[in-house]
Every structure is written in C-alpha cells, then in structure tokens.
Scaffold this motif. Structure first.
Motif, PDB file in Angstrom:
ATOM      1  N   HIS A 189     -39.919 -75.118   7.722  1.00  0.00           N
ATOM      2  CA  HIS A 189     -38.781 -75.411   8.611  1.00  0.00           C
ATOM      3  C   HIS A 189     -39.075 -76.658   9.458  1.00  0.00           C
ATOM      4  O   HIS A 189     -38.235 -77.563   9.579  1.00  0.00           O
ATOM      5  CB  HIS A 189     -38.528 -74.182   9.497  1.00  0.00           C
ATOM      6  CG  HIS A 189     -37.166 -74.130  10.110  1.00  0.00           C
ATOM      7  ND1 HIS A 189     -36.708 -73.049  10.826  1.00  0.00           N
ATOM      8  CD2 HIS A 189     -36.153 -75.028  10.127  1.00  0.00           C
ATOM      9  CE1 HIS A 189     -35.483 -73.281  11.245  1.00  0.00           C
ATOM     10  NE2 HIS A 189     -35.121 -74.482  10.842  1.00  0.00           N
ATOM     11  N   HIS A 196     -33.005 -78.694  16.276  1.00  0.00           N
ATOM     12  CA  HIS A 196     -34.329 -78.140  15.979  1.00  0.00           C
ATOM     13  C   HIS A 196     -35.316 -78.378  17.113  1.00  0.00           C
ATOM     14  O   HIS A 196     -36.118 -77.502  17.437  1.00  0.00           O
ATOM     15  CB  HIS A 196     -34.838 -78.667  14.628  1.00  0.00           C
ATOM     16  CG  HIS A 196     -34.124 -78.028  13.479  1.00  0.00           C
ATOM     17  ND1 HIS A 196     -32.893 -78.461  13.051  1.00  0.00           N
ATOM     18  CD2 HIS A 196     -34.419 -76.926  12.726  1.00  0.00           C
ATOM     19  CE1 HIS A 196     -32.463 -77.667  12.064  1.00  0.00           C
ATOM     20  NE2 HIS A 196     -33.375 -76.736  11.853  1.00  0.00           N
ATOM     21  N   ASP A 229     -30.752 -70.557  15.008  1.00  0.00           N
ATOM     22  CA  ASP A 229     -30.561 -71.170  13.690  1.00  0.00           C
ATOM     23  C   ASP A 229     -30.363 -70.055  12.663  1.00  0.00           C
ATOM     24  O   ASP A 229     -31.270 -69.245  12.443  1.00  0.00           O
ATOM     25  CB  ASP A 229     -31.816 -71.997  13.365  1.00  0.00           C
ATOM     26  CG  ASP A 229     -31.693 -72.830  12.094  1.00  0.00           C
ATOM     27  OD1 ASP A 229     -30.775 -72.568  11.282  1.00  0.00           O
ATOM     28  OD2 ASP A 229     -32.533 -73.731  11.910  1.00  0.00           O
ATOM     29  N   HIS A 252     -32.655 -71.327   5.446  1.00  0.00           N
ATOM     30  CA  HIS A 252     -34.032 -71.864   5.484  1.00  0.00           C
ATOM     31  C   HIS A 252     -34.809 -71.316   6.686  1.00  0.00           C
ATOM     32  O   HIS A 252     -36.031 -71.391   6.711  1.00  0.00           O
ATOM     33  CB  HIS A 252     -34.052 -73.394   5.432  1.00  0.00           C
ATOM     34  CG  HIS A 252     -33.532 -74.117   6.649  1.00  0.00           C
ATOM     35  ND1 HIS A 252     -32.659 -75.184   6.561  1.00  0.00           N
ATOM     36  CD2 HIS A 252     -33.753 -73.941   7.977  1.00  0.00           C
ATOM     37  CE1 HIS A 252     -32.396 -75.635   7.782  1.00  0.00           C
ATOM     38  NE2 HIS A 252     -33.041 -74.886   8.664  1.00  0.00           N
TER      39      HIS A 252
END
Ligand code: MN3
Length: 241
Positions: free
Chosen positions: A57, A113, A203, A207
C-alpha cells in the motif's frame, strides 16, 4: 491553434497559482513530492492491518500516486508551486481537463494516503478521543458507538473504491464518503460530498485490505478501529475549531 491553446493553458494555470499563492504562508509542501516514510514500522499495525498490505500500500500504491502527480506537475510549473491542499481546493480553476483529472486522481491519492498513515497508530498507542471531540461526536451522532456504526455503514456502502470521512465544518461533525481518490477538500468537484476539514479517513479500496480480509470489507473496518490514532484525530478537531 495548438500554440494558442498552450499559451491559454499556461496563462490560466499561472492565474490559478497567483490566486491561491497569497493565501499560503509556507512553501514546504510543493512539488516534486517525495514519499513520506511511515510514522511506524510496516508490521506495527498487526494483526489488524497486516505487514504485506502495508508494504504494498505504501511502497507501491502511494508511491505511484506521487510519481504520477510529479509527472503531471512537471508540465505545469506554476501549479507545481501551489501547496497540495490549496491545489485540491482549486481544481475547478485548472482549465485543462486531462491535467485536472490527473491532479484530482493522483494529487488526491497522495493527500489521502499521507493523511491516512497519520490517522493510524499501533493498537494500544492510539490514544482516546479528547473530551471536546467526544462531546462533538455525542452531539452529532448520539454516542461514540452510534458514530462508529454510522461511519462503518458509510464505509461499507461506498460502492467500489473510495473513502469514508469524518469532517468538521463550522464546529459541526458530519460523515461523508467519496469515490476513488476524491476528498472533502475538493470544492466544486464532488458536489454531493460534505466539504470541510477532514478529521478521520478510511481507505476502502480493495488494495487496503484484500490480501488479508479478501472480500470481507466489514471485518477490515471493524479491525481498523483498533488502530485509529485518536490523538491525531483530536488534534485535527482542535485545529478545525
Ligand atoms: Mn489506498
């Protein structure tokens, strides 16, 4: 014709930069962007978020957003000088549609992120919500438990890839969610979203969880609460009010 269009794009992006630059005091968070190190080890969030997922990630997905963002900004030097959060707030002013979409997806990907890693902390070191944040959550949702249920529903129901958010605006808290790498900064881009200061973001791209949880997104969400950095979330709430 092509030359005229290029000149127009260049002038317009400069106008965007000129419009937003005076409001920014710091010039630190500008291109080219670099992948920030995680504020903890890759295995620090085990067993809730597994090591391999964190490595891929961070080192692959987050790195790719940054690479693509830097590549786009290399052709838009005026925008490269605009701090990322200001750029994301000003996307509708970027006239070139392809560039705007690239900045939306990859600028959003980098911002989201970077925010996400700072929103997490090893279980047991993640603190508790401040009294002020607890009071605001109780006022908005009735209780911490009710808030977690509502937030989890928003995260579970987000179709496909995206994020769930807790945002503060004018002292009030709201839960919202966005598709892809959109976020609550993107004024004029995602009109159905409650804009505001992001306090908490989850998130829910596959993934983020598929290696360990496969299709069980609700299990990932339930485990994720164990590694929420409440000290960081509380500090964001304090700064927002
Ligand atoms: Mn992700």
């Amino acid at each position: 014709m092509q030359t005229d269009r290029r000149r127009f794009v260049k002038l317009s992006t400069l106008a965007v930069a000129a419009a937003v630059l005076p409001s920014t005091a710091k010039a630190s968070s500008v291109a080219p962007y670099q992948l920030p190190a995680l504020p903890y080890a890759f295995d620090a969030l085990e067993p809730h978020i597994d090591t391999a997922t964190m490595e891929i990630h961070h080192d692959k997905h987050h790195a790719a957003y940054i690479k693509n963002l830097n590549a786009a900004l290399a052709s838009a030097p005026a925008l490269a000088q605009v701090p990322l959060d200001e750029l994301l707030k000003s996307l509708p002013a970027v006239p070139d549609e392809a560039l705007r979409t690239t900045l939306r997806n990859n600028g959003g990907g980098h911002w989201n992120h970077d925010f996400f890693w700072k929103t997490l902390a090893p279980a047991g070191k993640s603190g508790v919500p401040s009294p002020d944040l607890t009071a605001a959550i109780n006022a908005a949702f009735g209780s911490m438990e009710a808030f977690k249920i509502a937030f989890g529903e928003a995260a579970t129901k987000r179709f496909g890839s995206g994020w769930a958010w807790l945002v503060a605006k004018d002292g009030k808290l709201k839960i919202t969610s966005t598709a892809n790498q959109d976020n609550p900064l993107m004024k004029g881009i995602v009109p159905e979203v409650d804009l505001g200061t992001a306090l908490l973001g989850l998130d829910v791209w596959e993934h983020a969880y598929y290696l360990h949880y496969q299709n069980r997104r609700p299990d990932y969400i339930a485990a994720w609460w164990n590694v929420v950095n409440w000290a960081a979330v509380s500090e964001r709430f304090k700064e927002s009010s």
